[in-house]
Design an enzyme around this catalytic site. Structure first.
Site, PDB file in Angstrom:
ATOM      1  N   CYS A 113      -9.160  -1.353   5.122  1.00 59.06           N
ATOM      2  CA  CYS A 113      -9.540  -0.934   3.174  1.00 59.06           C
ATOM      3  C   CYS A 113     -10.705  -2.010   3.128  1.00 59.06           C
ATOM      4  CB  CYS A 113      -8.033  -0.753   3.185  1.00 59.06           C
ATOM      5  SG  CYS A 113      -8.099  -0.525   1.591  1.00 59.06           S
TER       6      CYS A 113
ATOM      7  N   CYS B 251      -9.138 -17.889  -6.137  1.00 58.03           N
ATOM      8  CA  CYS B 251      -9.835 -16.995  -7.383  1.00 58.03           C
ATOM      9  C   CYS B 251      -9.923 -16.675  -8.058  1.00 58.03           C
ATOM     10  CB  CYS B 251      -9.246 -15.789  -6.151  1.00 58.03           C
ATOM     11  SG  CYS B 251      -9.271 -15.742  -4.332  1.00 58.03           S
TER      12      CYS B 251
ATOM     13  N   CYS C 194      -0.211 -19.193  -4.871  1.00 56.62           N
ATOM     14  CA  CYS C 194      -1.462 -18.929  -3.855  1.00 56.62           C
ATOM     15  C   CYS C 194      -2.384 -20.245  -3.743  1.00 56.62           C
ATOM     16  CB  CYS C 194      -2.450 -17.354  -4.206  1.00 56.62           C
ATOM     17  SG  CYS C 194      -3.609 -17.635  -2.846  1.00 56.62           S
TER      18      CYS C 194
ATOM     19  N   ARG D  67     -11.365   4.740  -2.964  1.00 57.70           N
ATOM     20  CA  ARG D  67     -10.243   4.583  -4.446  1.00 57.70           C
ATOM     21  C   ARG D  67     -10.098   3.485  -5.858  1.00 57.70           C
ATOM     22  NH1 ARG D  67      -6.297   1.316  -0.838  1.00 57.70           N
ATOM     23  NH2 ARG D  67      -6.440   3.441  -0.161  1.00 57.70           N
TER      24      ARG D  67
ATOM     25  N   CYS E 136      -7.468 -14.267 -10.550  1.00 61.35           N
ATOM     26  CA  CYS E 136      -6.355 -14.217  -9.849  1.00 61.35           C
ATOM     27  C   CYS E 136      -5.354 -14.975 -10.390  1.00 61.35           C
ATOM     28  CB  CYS E 136      -5.918 -14.371  -8.093  1.00 61.35           C
ATOM     29  SG  CYS E 136      -4.749 -13.193  -7.334  1.00 61.35           S
TER      30      CYS E 136
ATOM     31  N   CYS F  74       0.727  -0.479   5.238  1.00 64.23           N
ATOM     32  CA  CYS F  74      -0.625  -1.140   5.144  1.00 64.23           C
ATOM     33  C   CYS F  74      -0.299  -2.403   4.443  1.00 64.23           C
ATOM     34  CB  CYS F  74      -1.750  -0.519   3.902  1.00 64.23           C
ATOM     35  SG  CYS F  74      -2.971  -1.434   3.286  1.00 64.23           S
TER      36      CYS F  74
ATOM     37  N   CYS G 200       1.500  -0.356   0.596  1.00 64.56           N
ATOM     38  CA  CYS G 200       0.710  -1.308   1.167  1.00 64.56           C
ATOM     39  C   CYS G 200       1.369  -2.741  -0.174  1.00 64.56           C
ATOM     40  CB  CYS G 200      -0.395  -1.231   0.051  1.00 64.56           C
ATOM     41  SG  CYS G 200      -1.234  -2.571   0.507  1.00 64.56           S
TER      42      CYS G 200
HETATM   43  N1  SAM Z   1      -4.323 -12.828  -0.834  1.00 60.97           N
HETATM   44  C1  SAM Z   1      -4.599 -11.514  -0.296  1.00 60.97           C
HETATM   45  C2  SAM Z   1      -6.254 -12.083  -0.139  1.00 60.97           C
HETATM   46  O1  SAM Z   1      -7.226 -12.048  -1.663  1.00 60.97           O
HETATM   47  O2  SAM Z   1      -7.267 -10.900   0.460  1.00 60.97           O
HETATM   48  C3  SAM Z   1      -4.228 -10.652  -0.156  1.00 60.97           C
HETATM   49  C4  SAM Z   1      -3.997 -10.145  -1.885  1.00 60.97           C
HETATM   50  S1  SAM Z   1      -5.538 -10.097  -3.073  1.00 60.97           S
HETATM   51  C5  SAM Z   1      -4.277 -10.250  -5.225  1.00 60.97           C
HETATM   52  C6  SAM Z   1      -5.964  -8.488  -3.199  1.00 60.97           C
HETATM   53  C7  SAM Z   1      -6.877  -8.224  -4.071  1.00 60.97           C
HETATM   54  O3  SAM Z   1      -5.971  -7.495  -4.871  1.00 60.97           O
HETATM   55  C8  SAM Z   1      -8.744  -8.522  -4.300  1.00 60.97           C
HETATM   56  O4  SAM Z   1      -8.894  -9.192  -3.208  1.00 60.97           O
HETATM   57  C9  SAM Z   1      -9.040  -8.604  -5.027  1.00 60.97           C
HETATM   58  O5  SAM Z   1     -10.268  -7.537  -4.720  1.00 60.97           O
HETATM   59  C10 SAM Z   1      -8.074  -7.816  -5.778  1.00 60.97           C
HETATM   60  N2  SAM Z   1      -6.960  -8.603  -7.813  1.00 60.97           N
HETATM   61  C11 SAM Z   1      -6.856  -9.579  -7.649  1.00 60.97           C
HETATM   62  N3  SAM Z   1      -6.679  -9.784  -9.178  1.00 60.97           N
HETATM   63  C12 SAM Z   1      -7.704  -8.902  -9.661  1.00 60.97           C
HETATM   64  C13 SAM Z   1      -7.640  -8.733 -10.798  1.00 60.97           C
HETATM   65  N4  SAM Z   1      -7.171  -9.515 -11.863  1.00 60.97           N
HETATM   66  N5  SAM Z   1      -8.274  -7.238 -11.482  1.00 60.97           N
HETATM   67  C14 SAM Z   1      -8.752  -6.526 -10.226  1.00 60.97           C
HETATM   68  N6  SAM Z   1      -8.564  -6.746  -8.745  1.00 60.97           N
HETATM   69  C15 SAM Z   1      -8.300  -7.622  -8.831  1.00 60.97           C
HETATM   70  C1  DTB Z   2      -6.886  -3.136  -3.907  1.00 61.81           C
HETATM   71  O1  DTB Z   2      -8.368  -3.445  -4.030  1.00 61.81           O
HETATM   72  N1  DTB Z   2      -6.480  -3.470  -5.054  1.00 61.81           N
HETATM   73  C2  DTB Z   2      -4.786  -3.591  -5.198  1.00 61.81           C
HETATM   74  C3  DTB Z   2      -4.575  -3.482  -3.637  1.00 61.81           C
HETATM   75  N2  DTB Z   2      -6.383  -4.078  -3.084  1.00 61.81           N
HETATM   76  C4  DTB Z   2      -4.351  -4.812  -3.669  1.00 61.81           C
HETATM   77  C5  DTB Z   2      -4.671  -5.442  -5.434  1.00 61.81           C
HETATM   78  C6  DTB Z   2      -4.571  -4.695  -7.695  1.00 61.81           C
HETATM   79  C7  DTB Z   2      -4.593  -6.398  -8.355  1.00 61.81           C
HETATM   80  C8  DTB Z   2      -5.088  -6.268  -9.584  1.00 61.81           C
HETATM   81  C9  DTB Z   2      -4.155  -7.426  -9.932  1.00 61.81           C
HETATM   82  C10 DTB Z   2      -2.914  -7.513  -9.979  1.00 61.81           C
HETATM   83  O2  DTB Z   2      -1.734  -6.485 -10.746  1.00 61.81           O
HETATM   84  O3  DTB Z   2      -2.089  -8.353  -9.391  1.00 61.81           O
HETATM   85 FE1  SF4 Z   3      -4.841 -15.642  -3.866  1.00 67.32          FE
HETATM   86 FE2  SF4 Z   3      -5.023 -14.204  -5.654  1.00 67.32          FE
HETATM   87 FE3  SF4 Z   3      -7.331 -14.682  -3.935  1.00 67.32          FE
HETATM   88 FE4  SF4 Z   3      -5.501 -13.313  -2.871  1.00 67.32          FE
HETATM   89  S1  SF4 Z   3      -7.118 -12.769  -4.478  1.00 67.32           S
HETATM   90  S2  SF4 Z   3      -6.326 -15.423  -1.867  1.00 67.32           S
HETATM   91  S3  SF4 Z   3      -3.596 -14.082  -3.999  1.00 67.32           S
HETATM   92  S4  SF4 Z   3      -5.775 -16.083  -5.602  1.00 67.32           S
END
Ligand code: SAM
Ligand code: DTB
Ligand code: SF4
Length: 343
Positions: free
Chosen positions: A208, A76, A72, A280, A79, A148, A116
């Site tokens: 959501c 973030c 990506c 959730r 992430c 979703c 989802c």
């Molecule tokens: N790329 C899209 C976005 O950012 O909206 C969708 C996927 S993103 C991985 C969805 C959500 O996962 C993020 O907004 C964040 O709240 C959650 N998330 C990602 N990495 C995480 C982590 N290490 N711990 C907890 N939540 C995480």
């Molecule tokens: C949300 O709030 N939590 C989920 C879902 N929406 C997409 C994602 C959590 C991701 C946790 C880190 C991972 O497994 O990559």
């Molecule tokens: Fe990309 Fe992860 Fe950020 Fe979603 S949360 S925009 S997958 S870097």
């Protein structure tokens, strides 16, 4: 956004304030009074509101599948899927429609009612990959599951296309407060997030949106995020509360695990502010005991992700969750039971 200093009012009981009213005009002061109220009073109050709008034995079971993992362009800080960090994620391009539908069938057979699909995209582009996602949405919808997606930013037209394909809900988290946002993400801003939420809402897709705690934010930031969510013109139908899963290679790899009490405060406050929403208990369950999760349900959480993987990180094993449901006498909520007018 006003994230000014305020004092904890932990001696203020909430008993006398009216409970369970749907409002979109919460003030920072009111929210902080709730958030900082004595913990057991806060839980009692949240449990009361929970029972006004929901069956407390019912928990929605959702399944997550990462349909496109890693690579990506966003930054973030939490992430593992951001291309710029060196993490152990197995990246792959968009999965085939058949593979995804097979996974959805398995999830359905395991009692999950919401499926989802997550993609590590900054935004949706009008290309072949989006056409494939549209096919996935149609297929999952035909299985009788609430479908979703979480695909990054969406335009109004893209949201309409997803709705037409049968999309039930769209996940797009605010993640933290407006004030703390640029400490966590610099490649987009808070307004971009709010615009996508508006596009989703206008397309009559269930919203959501929630966030993460444990990013190094203050209590005021958490209150600030709840302030924005609870004062949207309509509350999100679902509010995920994630505890950071600190992943090696990300800038937040050394963050400490959040205390369960913080999760409970966050969940209870969200429940009181947004009584109808599904709250959730999302990322972070894998390091919580049954007792800790029970407290979160008591505080108003009524939805979880099931399956041994979230997007890229571990989640409790299916058998452990079966046992949890048995011990707590919980039952999975049926699909399409929500208050979404189109359900
Ligand atoms: N790329 C899209 C976005 O950012 O909206 C969708 C996927 S993103 C991985 C969805 C959500 O996962 C993020 O907004 C964040 O709240 C959650 N998330 C990602 N990495 C995480 C982590 N290490 N711990 C907890 N939540 C995480
Ligand atoms: C949300 O709030 N939590 C989920 C879902 N929406 C997409 C994602 C959590 C991701 C946790 C880190 C991972 O497994 O990559
Ligand atoms: Fe990309 Fe992860 Fe950020 Fe979603 S949360 S925009 S997958 S870097």
């Amino acid at each position: 956004m006003n994230t000014a200093q305020f004092t904890a009012t932990s001696d203020t009981l909430l008993q006398d304030a009216p409970a369970g009213v749907i409002r979109n005009d919460w003030t920072i002061e009111e929210i902080s009074n709730i958030y900082f109220s004595p913990l057991l009073d806060l839980i009692y109050r949240a449990a009361t509101v929970h029972r006004m709008y929901h069956d407390p034995q019912e928990v929605q079971v959702c399944t997550l599948l990462s349909v496109k993992t890693g690579g990506c362009p966003e930054d973030c800080a939490y992430c593992p899927q951001a291309a710029r960090y060196s993490t152990n994620v197995n990246t792959h391009k968009l999965l085939d429609v058949d593979t995804v539908l097979q996974r959805a069938r398995e999830a359905h057979a395991n009692g999950s009612t919401r499926f989802c699909m997550g993609a590590a995209w900054r935004e949706v582009r009008n290309n072949r990959d989006f056409d494939k996602v549209i096919e996935m949405v149609k297929g999952v919808n035909e299985l009788g599951m609430e479908v979703c997606c979480t695909l990054g930013m969406l335009t109004h037209e893209q949201a309409l296309r997803l709705k037409e394909a049968g999309l039930y809900a769209y996940n797009h988290n605010l993640d933290t407060s407006e004030g703390y946002y640029d400490k966590i993400i610099t490649t987009r801003n808070y307004n971009d997030r709010l615009e996508t939420l508006e596009n989703v809402r206008q397309a009559k897709i269930s919203v959501c949106s929630g966030g993460i705690i444990g990013l190094g934010e203050t209590h005021e930031d958490r209150i600030g995020m709840l302030f924005t969510l609870s004062n949207l013109p309509e509350h999100p139908e679902s509010v995920p509360v994630n505890a950071l899963v600190a992943v090696e290679g990300t800038p937040l790899e050394n963050q400490e695990r959040v205390p369960v009490w913080d999760m409970v405060r966050m969940i209870a406050t969200a429940r009181i502010l947004m009584p109808r929403a599904m709250v959730r208990l999302s990322a972070g369950r894998v390091s919580m005991s049954q007792e800790e999760q029970a407290l979160c349900f008591m505080a108003g959480a009524n939805s979880i992700f099931a399956g041994d993987k979230l997007l890229t990180t571990p989640n409790p094993e299916v058998d452990a969750d079966k046992e949890l449901f048995q011990v707590l006498n919980l039952k999975p909520r049926k699909a399409f039971k929500g208050n979404n007018s189109d359900s």
